[in-house]
Design a protein around this motif. Sequence first.
Motif, PDB file in Angstrom:
ATOM      1  N   VAL A   5      17.817   9.596 -17.808  1.00 27.02           N
ATOM      2  CA  VAL A   5      18.620   8.784 -16.742  1.00 27.02           C
ATOM      3  C   VAL A   5      18.737   6.917 -16.830  1.00 27.02           C
ATOM      4  CG1 VAL A   5      18.898   8.199 -14.233  1.00 27.02           C
ATOM      5  CG2 VAL A   5      19.265  10.312 -14.883  1.00 27.02           C
ATOM      6  N   PRO A   6      17.491   6.749 -17.068  1.00 28.20           N
ATOM      7  CA  PRO A   6      17.653   4.675 -17.248  1.00 28.20           C
ATOM      8  C   PRO A   6      18.091   4.772 -18.709  1.00 28.20           C
ATOM      9  CG  PRO A   6      15.207   6.543 -16.844  1.00 28.20           C
ATOM     10  CD  PRO A   6      15.669   7.475 -17.425  1.00 28.20           C
ATOM     11  N   LEU A   7      17.714   5.746 -19.552  1.00 29.03           N
ATOM     12  CA  LEU A   7      18.812   5.453 -20.584  1.00 29.03           C
ATOM     13  C   LEU A   7      19.572   4.938 -20.805  1.00 29.03           C
ATOM     14  CD1 LEU A   7      18.064   4.246 -23.727  1.00 29.03           C
ATOM     15  CD2 LEU A   7      18.231   6.713 -24.407  1.00 29.03           C
ATOM     16  N   ILE A   8      20.761   6.113 -19.880  1.00 26.20           N
ATOM     17  CA  ILE A   8      22.235   5.928 -19.898  1.00 26.20           C
ATOM     18  C   ILE A   8      22.593   5.170 -19.043  1.00 26.20           C
ATOM     19  CG2 ILE A   8      24.051   7.720 -18.512  1.00 26.20           C
ATOM     20  CD1 ILE A   8      22.298  10.093 -18.690  1.00 26.20           C
ATOM     21  N   GLU A   9      21.540   4.382 -17.982  1.00 23.35           N
ATOM     22  CA  GLU A   9      21.664   3.934 -16.599  1.00 23.35           C
ATOM     23  C   GLU A   9      21.638   2.467 -17.864  1.00 23.35           C
ATOM     24  OE1 GLU A   9      19.308   3.288 -13.833  1.00 23.35           O
ATOM     25  OE2 GLU A   9      20.354   5.418 -12.750  1.00 23.35           O
ATOM     26  N   LYS A  67       6.188  14.653  -7.491  1.00 23.68           N
ATOM     27  CA  LYS A  67       6.666  13.451  -7.002  1.00 23.68           C
ATOM     28  C   LYS A  67       5.396  12.391  -6.223  1.00 23.68           C
ATOM     29  CE  LYS A  67       8.494  12.810  -1.748  1.00 23.68           C
ATOM     30  NZ  LYS A  67       9.247  13.489  -0.607  1.00 23.68           N
ATOM     31  N   GLN A  68       4.753  12.936  -5.318  1.00 22.73           N
ATOM     32  CA  GLN A  68       3.190  11.919  -4.591  1.00 22.73           C
ATOM     33  C   GLN A  68       2.548  11.134  -5.751  1.00 22.73           C
ATOM     34  OE1 GLN A  68       3.435  10.216  -2.219  1.00 22.73           O
ATOM     35  NE2 GLN A  68       4.337  12.096  -1.285  1.00 22.73           N
ATOM     36  N   LEU A  69       2.294  11.092  -7.044  1.00 20.69           N
ATOM     37  CA  LEU A  69       1.132  10.709  -8.158  1.00 20.69           C
ATOM     38  C   LEU A  69       2.376   9.928  -8.854  1.00 20.69           C
ATOM     39  CD1 LEU A  69      -0.901  13.423  -9.703  1.00 20.69           C
ATOM     40  CD2 LEU A  69      -1.489  12.028  -7.500  1.00 20.69           C
ATOM     41  N   PHE A  70       3.432   9.863  -8.417  1.00 20.85           N
ATOM     42  CA  PHE A  70       4.668   8.873  -9.254  1.00 20.85           C
ATOM     43  C   PHE A  70       5.279   7.754  -8.186  1.00 20.85           C
ATOM     44  CE2 PHE A  70       4.579  12.292 -12.370  1.00 20.85           C
ATOM     45  CZ  PHE A  70       3.827  11.658 -13.938  1.00 20.85           C
ATOM     46  N   GLY A  71       5.298   7.670  -7.418  1.00 18.97           N
ATOM     47  CA  GLY A  71       5.111   6.604  -6.670  1.00 18.97           C
ATOM     48  C   GLY A  71       5.563   7.519  -4.917  1.00 18.97           C
ATOM     49  N   GLY A  72       5.671   8.589  -4.765  1.00 19.54           N
ATOM     50  CA  GLY A  72       6.799   9.013  -3.701  1.00 19.54           C
ATOM     51  C   GLY A  72       8.030   9.160  -3.824  1.00 19.54           C
ATOM     52  N   LEU A  73       8.934   9.582  -2.577  1.00 23.46           N
ATOM     53  CA  LEU A  73      10.415   9.847  -2.995  1.00 23.46           C
ATOM     54  C   LEU A  73      11.032   8.317  -3.205  1.00 23.46           C
ATOM     55  CD1 LEU A  73      12.950  10.874  -1.784  1.00 23.46           C
ATOM     56  CD2 LEU A  73      13.054  10.278  -0.030  1.00 23.46           C
ATOM     57  N   GLY A  74      11.735   8.579  -4.214  1.00 24.00           N
ATOM     58  CA  GLY A  74      12.461   7.391  -4.512  1.00 24.00           C
ATOM     59  C   GLY A  74      12.347   6.967  -6.617  1.00 24.00           C
ATOM     60  N   GLN A  75      10.611   7.473  -6.422  1.00 26.69           N
ATOM     61  CA  GLN A  75      10.191   7.436  -8.273  1.00 26.69           C
ATOM     62  C   GLN A  75       9.870   7.764  -8.952  1.00 26.69           C
ATOM     63  OE1 GLN A  75       9.318   3.789  -8.175  1.00 26.69           O
ATOM     64  NE2 GLN A  75       9.966   3.053  -6.931  1.00 26.69           N
ATOM     65  N   ASN A  76       9.856   9.665  -8.182  1.00 29.38           N
ATOM     66  CA  ASN A  76       9.513  10.745  -9.245  1.00 29.38           C
ATOM     67  C   ASN A  76      10.611  11.014 -10.396  1.00 29.38           C
ATOM     68  OD1 ASN A  76      10.862  11.457  -6.206  1.00 29.38           O
ATOM     69  ND2 ASN A  76      12.333  12.629  -7.445  1.00 29.38           N
ATOM     70  N   PHE A  77      10.027  10.945 -11.943  1.00 26.81           N
ATOM     71  CA  PHE A  77      11.444  10.679 -12.630  1.00 26.81           C
ATOM     72  C   PHE A  77      11.794  11.874 -12.839  1.00 26.81           C
ATOM     73  CE2 PHE A  77       7.501  12.666 -14.186  1.00 26.81           C
ATOM     74  CZ  PHE A  77       8.468  13.399 -15.355  1.00 26.81           C
ATOM     75  N   MET A  78      11.969  12.985 -12.110  1.00 25.46           N
ATOM     76  CA  MET A  78      12.340  14.072 -12.263  1.00 25.46           C
ATOM     77  C   MET A  78      12.756  14.970 -10.400  1.00 25.46           C
ATOM     78  SD  MET A  78       9.767  17.413 -14.478  1.00 25.46           S
ATOM     79  CE  MET A  78       9.330  16.763 -15.425  1.00 25.46           C
ATOM     80  N   ASN A  79      13.397  16.051 -10.887  1.00 30.52           N
ATOM     81  CA  ASN A  79      13.655  16.995  -9.164  1.00 30.52           C
ATOM     82  C   ASN A  79      12.299  17.376  -9.130  1.00 30.52           C
ATOM     83  OD1 ASN A  79      14.195  18.829  -7.817  1.00 30.52           O
ATOM     84  ND2 ASN A  79      16.739  18.048  -7.637  1.00 30.52           N
ATOM     85  N   PRO A  80      12.014  17.234  -8.428  1.00 27.79           N
ATOM     86  CA  PRO A  80      10.393  17.526  -7.656  1.00 27.79           C
ATOM     87  C   PRO A  80      10.458  19.302  -7.305  1.00 27.79           C
ATOM     88  CG  PRO A  80      10.218  16.226  -6.381  1.00 27.79           C
ATOM     89  CD  PRO A  80      11.740  16.050  -7.551  1.00 27.79           C
ATOM     90  N   ALA A  81      11.628  20.026  -7.425  1.00 28.17           N
ATOM     91  CA  ALA A  81      12.105  21.126  -6.878  1.00 28.17           C
ATOM     92  C   ALA A  81      12.127  21.814  -8.356  1.00 28.17           C
ATOM     93  CB  ALA A  81      13.178  21.591  -6.491  1.00 28.17           C
ATOM     94  N   LEU A  82      12.637  21.304  -9.404  1.00 30.13           N
ATOM     95  CA  LEU A  82      12.783  22.294 -10.279  1.00 30.13           C
ATOM     96  C   LEU A  82      11.479  21.943 -11.586  1.00 30.13           C
ATOM     97  CD1 LEU A  82      16.564  21.240 -11.575  1.00 30.13           C
ATOM     98  CD2 LEU A  82      15.605  22.849 -10.622  1.00 30.13           C
ATOM     99  N   GLY A  83      11.131  20.524 -11.428  1.00 30.47           N
ATOM    100  CA  GLY A  83       9.741  20.258 -11.968  1.00 30.47           C
ATOM    101  C   GLY A  83       8.329  21.646 -11.443  1.00 30.47           C
TER     102      GLY A  83
END
Length: 324
Positions: free
Chosen positions: A303-307, A115-131
């Motif tokens: 997700v980025p590709l899908i969007e 989460k945080q190393l990628f910019g915090g909430l809203g910036q993480n590329f995967m679900n933190p708990a599942l990661g």
Amino acid sequence: MYNVSSSPHVKAKMTTKSIMRDVIIAMIPTSAFGIYNYTNLFGIKYGIHSALLILITVISCVAAEYIYTTITDQKITIFDLSAVVTGMILALNLPCTFPYWKAALGGVFAIIIVKQLFGGLGQNFMNPALGARCFLVLSFAGDMTAFYPKDIKEIDAATSATPLTALKNAGESSASLIDMFIGNHAGTIGETSIIALLIGAAYLVIRKIIDVRIPLTYIAVFAVCIMLFNQSSDPVFLAQQLCGGGLIFGAFFMATDYVTSPITKGGRYIYGICLGLLTAIFRTFGANAEGVSFAIIFCNLLVPLIEKYTIPRAFGIVKQKGGR
């Protein structure tokens, strides 16, 4: 004085904190049942252990976020409750025998690395708990699959498999369908009771926290694919696949994560199709009986590709011939 900002200008009563609070409330039934279930199966010791695992992962996630944002001189974000949600989801993906310090390590990994190393909430590329769950699976595979306590002598290798594992290896579940639906069997703390999960899911839908496009598409596509891949027409087999493992938990509580799921309506259907297909592939052809966590993480990356290909065209914009 007007507050000038870029569009879109959308007002809503919901805030990050209120959304996270609703998700926490929705997970209370399955958390409570998980604690009760392991108390009933293995004694009060493991019921308490399950409760403490939830508490420890929540504390480790909140503490990691607070320390990181303090050291890096960022805004303290622990009060938006997102770290609490991450800790609860991680704990509910753990077996009741999992060591405390490893659970805390998973919480720190989820917040700091994912989460945080990628910019915090809203910036993480995967679900933190599942990661974090996948990190723990790769690092402590034995502990992550120890669903039965070693100090209970009555349990042997034949009965220690979860219903989903037995279904894959032996062709039949180790628990009855009604027990799988109620949750009277071993598994991770939060995945066993379909009733408790559906109560929480209904709450999220009623509160308009989640869109049913993703979970319903996910479950429907999975149901079709799992029957095709296994060349089965047995409705009991299908019901056991739906009730076994973390499918329902993943579909309603993890695949619908705002940050790592598509925002477009068409994208959500595509996302659900990919999830159902991958989960069926992993469960049928993979070495492991489960597949939900890895399917969701893999689809998070899409997700980025899908969007990109499902974003609505702006009003008045016409695509020119020749691709220009």
